[in-house]
Design an enzyme around this catalytic site. Structure first.
Site, mmCIF file in Angstrom:
data_model
loop_
_atom_site.group_PDB
_atom_site.id
_atom_site.type_symbol
_atom_site.label_atom_id
_atom_site.label_comp_id
_atom_site.label_asym_id
_atom_site.label_seq_id
_atom_site.Cartn_x
_atom_site.Cartn_y
_atom_site.Cartn_z
ATOM 1 N N PRO A 163 1.025 -1.371 -0.368
ATOM 2 C CA PRO A 163 -0.048 0.437 0.174
ATOM 3 C C PRO A 163 0.499 1.430 0.040
ATOM 4 C CG PRO A 163 -0.722 -1.444 1.749
ATOM 5 C CD PRO A 163 0.030 -1.529 1.168
ATOM 6 N N HIS A 206 -25.037 3.836 20.835
ATOM 7 C CA HIS A 206 -24.219 3.206 20.470
ATOM 8 C C HIS A 206 -22.748 2.408 21.036
ATOM 9 C CE1 HIS A 206 -25.302 3.408 16.259
ATOM 10 N NE2 HIS A 206 -25.194 4.852 16.460
ATOM 11 N N THR A 254 9.895 3.117 -0.894
ATOM 12 C CA THR A 254 11.227 4.359 -1.476
ATOM 13 C C THR A 254 12.612 4.092 -0.840
ATOM 14 O OG1 THR A 254 9.638 5.521 -2.308
ATOM 15 C CG2 THR A 254 11.997 6.233 -2.638
ATOM 16 N N GLU A 301 -26.214 8.818 19.952
ATOM 17 C CA GLU A 301 -24.240 8.426 20.493
ATOM 18 C C GLU A 301 -23.953 7.361 21.875
ATOM 19 O OE1 GLU A 301 -22.412 8.588 17.393
ATOM 20 O OE2 GLU A 301 -23.643 9.606 16.403
ATOM 21 N N THR A 342 4.163 2.723 2.951
ATOM 22 C CA THR A 342 5.311 1.571 3.835
ATOM 23 C C THR A 342 6.030 1.400 3.758
ATOM 24 O OG1 THR A 342 4.264 0.298 1.198
ATOM 25 C CG2 THR A 342 2.392 0.059 3.439
ATOM 26 N N GLY A 343 6.901 2.288 2.868
ATOM 27 C CA GLY A 343 8.975 2.811 3.162
ATOM 28 C C GLY A 343 9.214 1.436 1.977
#
Length: 715
Positions: free
Chosen positions: A271, A493, A277, A490, A274-275
Site C-alpha cells: 500500500p 451506540h 522507497t 451516540e 509503507t516505506g
C-alpha cells in the site's frame, strides 16, 4: 450631345490652359516666373484654368461613362500597365470616365508611380475646386446635384482609390480566369510552410529540445544515500529479504564462486506510504553503491521515442558505474499491461525496458528495484522470471511496528514524560508509516500553536482523532433539540458496544460535529485483527442498531430521524456479506454468491432467500440492542447527560460514568433492603406487580441523583 458639349468646353479650357502654361513656363523672364506680382497673377490664372478644366467634367462624370473605353483599358492593364498609363494621359477624353480613371490609378499602383503622376494630382485639385465652386452657388438643388455627381464619379477617388499622403492606397487585385495559377500558388505556399516547419522541428529535436530534456547529457546517479536498514521500522520481513542483495553488492564473488545468480529485478509491492522507497535507499546506503532513482512518469514526453531513449541512456549510465542500483518508483506508469488500442509510443518504452532487463549480463552488478501499489496492473512479460522475478510485499505495520515507527519519529521532537506510544500504536490500526509520520507532525504543530514546551499525550490524541474522525466543527450552529437527540443516539451506540460480547472497546464518544457527521462513537480493537469472527460481526450489527433504538425509546417512534441511515447501510452490508461471502447463514449454507451482478448468477428464489436472511440478521440485532438499552436505561440517561455537558468522552470516562451509576443503584438497594418488613403472603401476580413498581421508583430516583452528580466526571 452632352459628351460633345463637354469636349468643346474642355477644348476651350485646354487652350487657355496651354496659353497660361506657355506664358509661365516657356517665358525666360524671371519676372514672370519669380515671386513678383505679375508672376503670382499668372500662376493664379494657371491654377484657375486647371480647376476649370478638371472641374468642368467632374460635375458631369455620371453622364460620360463609356463602358467600351474602360473595358479596353481593363484588358490592356492585365498585360501592360505602362500602356494603360500612356493611353490615359495621351487621351484627355478618358479623363472624365470614372472607370477609365480607376484603371489608370490601378496601373499607377502596379508600376509604383502613384506619387509621381502630375495628372493625377491635377485631377484631385480639380475635383476639390469643383466641389468648392458648387458649394458657393448657394442652391440646394445644385448642391445635391454636385454631391451626387461627385459621389458617383469620384466617390472611389475621394475615399481611397486616389489616396492621400496620410492615407496611402493599399490595393490587392484579383485577376479572373487564373484559378489554376492561384491554386498552384496556394499549394506551393502550403508545401513550403510544411517543409520549413519540419526542418525547424528536426533541428530543434537534434540540438535544442534534446539538450533541454537532458537526452544528450549523461545520466548521473542520485546523491549518496545515508539511509540505513536501522532507519527503516516496521518491515522486518522485507528488510530480511533484501539483505542478501546488499551482501551481493558488497561481495559479488561470494555468490558467483558457487554459480549463484541473484534476481535481476526486485519488485516492492504494498500500500502507499509503507516505506518502499525508503527500503530502496537503505539498500543503496548499506551497500555503498551508486543509486539511480527515477519515476515511471519521467520517461514519457510529448515527443515520440523520448521514453525509449531515456531507458537506454539510464541503463547505459548504470553499466558504466556497476555495481549499482536502479530504482524505478511507480513503475506501473510505463509497465502497465499492453493493449492493442494503445498508442505505439507507449509500447516502445515498455519494450525497451524489457529488452534492457534481458540485455545486460546477469552478473553485471546492476540491481533493478521497482515499486508499485498495483502489481496486478503490470504486464506479464515484465514480472516473469528473469526480469522482475522476485516480489517483496511491504504491508502496513502491525502494532509493534507502529510503535517502532512512532519512536523513530518522536525521537526528532521534544516530548513530555506522559507520552505512551504503545497506546497510540494500539489506537491506530491500519496506519502506514506515512500516516504515523503525519500524526507526529500534526501533534507537534498543535503543541507549537498552544505554546507548549513539549509534545504531550493530549497532542497525540488530538492528532489521532483529527486523522481518524476528521476536524472538529465547533462553529456549527446546532439546536438544543438536535444536540440532545445526537447525545442519546451516540450514547445508544456506546452502551450497546459496552454490553455486547465481541464488540470492540469504545475509544471515544463525541457529539461535536466532525466532517459530515453530527457525532460519532469510535471503537478500536485491543490488537491487530487478521480475521473477523461471527460473534464480532453480530456484535457489529447490534452496535449499528443502538442509535435508532435509543431514539425510539427516549423520543418515541414519531421523532426518529434520518441520522441512522449510515448505520443501516453498514448493518445491511455486514449482514449481506455474512450471508453471501462468509457462509454464516444456516439457510443458504457454505455457498458464495455474487450479489453485485444484478442477480445473473443466482435464481430468483435464491435472491429472495438472501434478502430474507439479511433482514433476519438485522431484525435480531435490533431486538438485541433494544433489550440492552431497556435493561440499562439509567446508564443511557447518565451517558447522554454527560455528553451534553462535556461533548466528548473517552472510553475510560464512559466506564467511570457507568460504574458510578451501578454503584449508586447497589447502594440504594442495600439501604432499602433492611427497611422492608415481612409482608403477608399474597398471590404471585401481586408480588410481581409490587416488585415492578418498586424497581421503577428506584430507577427514577437513581436517575435523578445521577443527573445531579455527573458534572464532575470527564474534566
Amino acid at each position: 450631345m452632352a459628351w460633345r458639349r463637354v469636349l468643346s468646353q474642355v477644348a476651350r479650357n485646354r487652350s487657355a490652359y496651354a496659353i497660361c502654361n506657355e506664358i509661365i513656363y516657356a517665358n525666360p523672364s524671371r519676372i514672370l516666373r519669380g515671386d513678383t506680382i505679375a508672376g503670382g497673377t499668372l500662376r493664379n490664372l494657371h491654377e484657375r484654368y486647371q480647376s476649370s478644366y478638371v472641374g468642368s467634367f467632374a460635375r458631369r462624370m455620371r453622364q460620360m461613362d463609356s463602358p467600351s473605353e474602360a473595358s479596353l483599358l481593363k484588358e490592356i492593364y492585365r498585360s501592360d500597365p505602362e500602356r494603360v498609363i500612356q493611353i490615359f494621359e495621351s487621351q484627355p477624353s478618358l479623363h472624365s470616365n470614372p472607370s477609365a480613371l480607376a484603371e489608370y490609378v490601378k496601373a499607377l499602383v502596379r508600376v509604383d508611380r502613384l506619387e509621381d503622376s502630375t495628372l493625377l494630382k491635377t485631377l484631385q485639385r480639380g475635383i476639390a475646386a469643383s466641389a468648392r465652386e458648387e458649394e458657393n452657388l448657394g442652391s440646394v438643388s445644385e448642391n445635391l446635384g454636385s454631391v451626387s455627381a461627385f459621389r458617383s464619379a469620384g466617390q472611389v477617388t475621394k475615399d481611397g482609390i486616389l489616396g492621400t499622403a496620410n492615407a496611402p492606397i493599399h490595393m490587392v487585385t484579383a485577376e479572373t480566369g487564373q484559378f489554376k495559377e492561384q491554386l498552384w500558388r496556394t499549394f506551393r505556399s502550403i508545401a513550403l510552410t510544411f517543409l520549413l516547419i519540419s526542418g525547424i522541428g528536426a533541428l530543434i529535436e537534434d540540438r535544442g529540445i534534446s539538450k533541454g530534456l537532458g537526452l544528450n547529457e549523461e545520466v548521473q546517479p542520485s546523491m549518496e544515500s545515508n539511509t540505513k536498514f536501522s532507519d527503516v521500522k516496521g518491515v522486518d520481513e522485507a528488510k530480511a529479504e533484501l539483505e542478501e542483495i546488499v551482501h551481493y553488492l558488497r561481495d559479488p564473488k561470494r555468490f558467483t564462486r558457487l554459480g549463484g545468480k541473484l534476481p535481476k529485478g526486485v519488485l516492492l509491492v504494498g500500500p502507499p506510504g509503507t516505506g518502499k522507497t525508503m527500503l530502496a535507499r537503505a539498500i543503496a546506503g548499506e551497500a555503498g553503491v551508486p543509486f539511480f532513482s527515477c519515476s515511471g512518469s519521467e520517461f514519457e514526453e510529448m515527443f515520440v521515442g523520448v521514453g525509449a531513449r531515456r531507458v537506454r541512456d539510464l541503463f547505459a549510465a548504470a553499466k558504466k558505474r556497476s555495481p549499482c542500483i536502479i530504482f524505478m518508483d511507480e513503475i506501473d506508469a510505463i509497465g502497465g499491461s499492453r493493449n492493442p488500442k494503445d498508442q505505439q509510443y507507449m509500447k516502445m518504452t515498455l519494450n525497451q525496458l524489457l529488452v534492457e532487463l534481458d540485455g545486460f549480463k546477469q552478473n553485471e552488478g546492476i540491481i533493478v528495484i521497482a515499486a508499485t501499489n498495483f502489481p496486478e496492473s503490470l504486464d506479464k512479460a515484465l514480472v516473469r522470471p528473469g526480469r522482475f522475478d522476485r516480489h517483496i510485499v511491504v504491508p502496513n505495520p502491525d502494532v509493534e511496528g507502529r510503535r517502532q515507527i512512532l519512536e523513530s519519529h518522536m525521537s526528532k521532537v521534544l516530548k513530555s514524560d506522559d507520552v505512551d506510544l504503545m497506546i497510540i500504536a494500539r489506537g491506530t490500526p491500519g496506519f502506514s508509516g506515512a500516516d504515523l509520520a503525519n500524526l507526529v507532525n500534526v501533534a507537534a504543530l498543535k503543541a507549537a500553536m498552544d505554546g507548549a514546551k513539549a509534545v504531550t499525550m493530549n497532542d497525540l490524541e488530538y492528532a489521532k482523532d483529527r486523522i481518524m474522525m476528521g476536524s472538529e466543527r465547533k462553529s456549527a450552529v446546532i439546536s438544543d433539540e438536535s444536540r440532545k437527540l445526537t447525545a442519546y443516539h451516540e450514547g445508544g451506540h456506546a452502551l450497546v458496544a459496552i454490553h455486547t460480547e465481541g464488540a470492540h472497546p469504545v475509544h471515544k464518544a463525541t457529539i461535536v460535529p466532525r466532517g459530515m457527521a453530527l457525532g460519532m462513537v469510535a471503537q478500536l480493537p485491543d490488537k491487530d485483527e487478521t480475521s473477523v469472527s461471527r460473534k464480532q460481526m453480530l456484535a457489529r450489527l447490534d452496535v449499528c442498531m443502538g442509535g435508532r433504538v435509543a431514539e425510539e425509546l427516549i423520543f418515541g417512534d414519531s421523532e426518529v430521524t434520518s441520522g441512522a441511515s449510515s448505520d443501516f447501510q453498514q448493518a445491511t452490508a455486514v449482514a449481506r456479506a455474512m450471508v453471501t461471502k462468509y457462509g454464516m447463514s444456516k439457510q443458504l449454507g457454505f455457498v458464495s454468491y455474487n450479489y453485485e451482478d444484478d442477480g445473473k448468477s443466482m435464481s430468483t428464489e435464491t435472491r429472495l432467500l438472501i434478502e430474507k436472511e439479511v433482514k433476519c440478521f438485522v431484525e435480531n440485532a435490533y431486538n438485541n440492542a433494544k433489550n440492552i438499552l431497556i435493561k440499562h436505561n439509567k446508564e443511557l440517561h447518565a451517558l447522554a447527560n454527560a455528553l451534553l455537558e462535556h461533548e466528548t468522552l473517552t472510553g475510560a470516562q464512559i466506564k467511570n460514568i457507568l460504574a458510578q451509576v451501578n454503584n449508586k443503584q447497589q447502594q440504594e438497594h442495600a439501604i432499602e433492603a433492611p427497611q422492608k418488613t415481612p409482608a403477608v403472603p399474597s398471590s404471585p401476580a401481586a408480588s410481581a406487580a409490587a416488585a415492578a413498581a418498586a424497581a421503577a421508583a428506584a430507577a427514577q430516583q437513581a436517575a435523578a441523583k445521577a443527573k445531579g452528580e455527573i458534572a464532575g466526571i470527564g474534566s
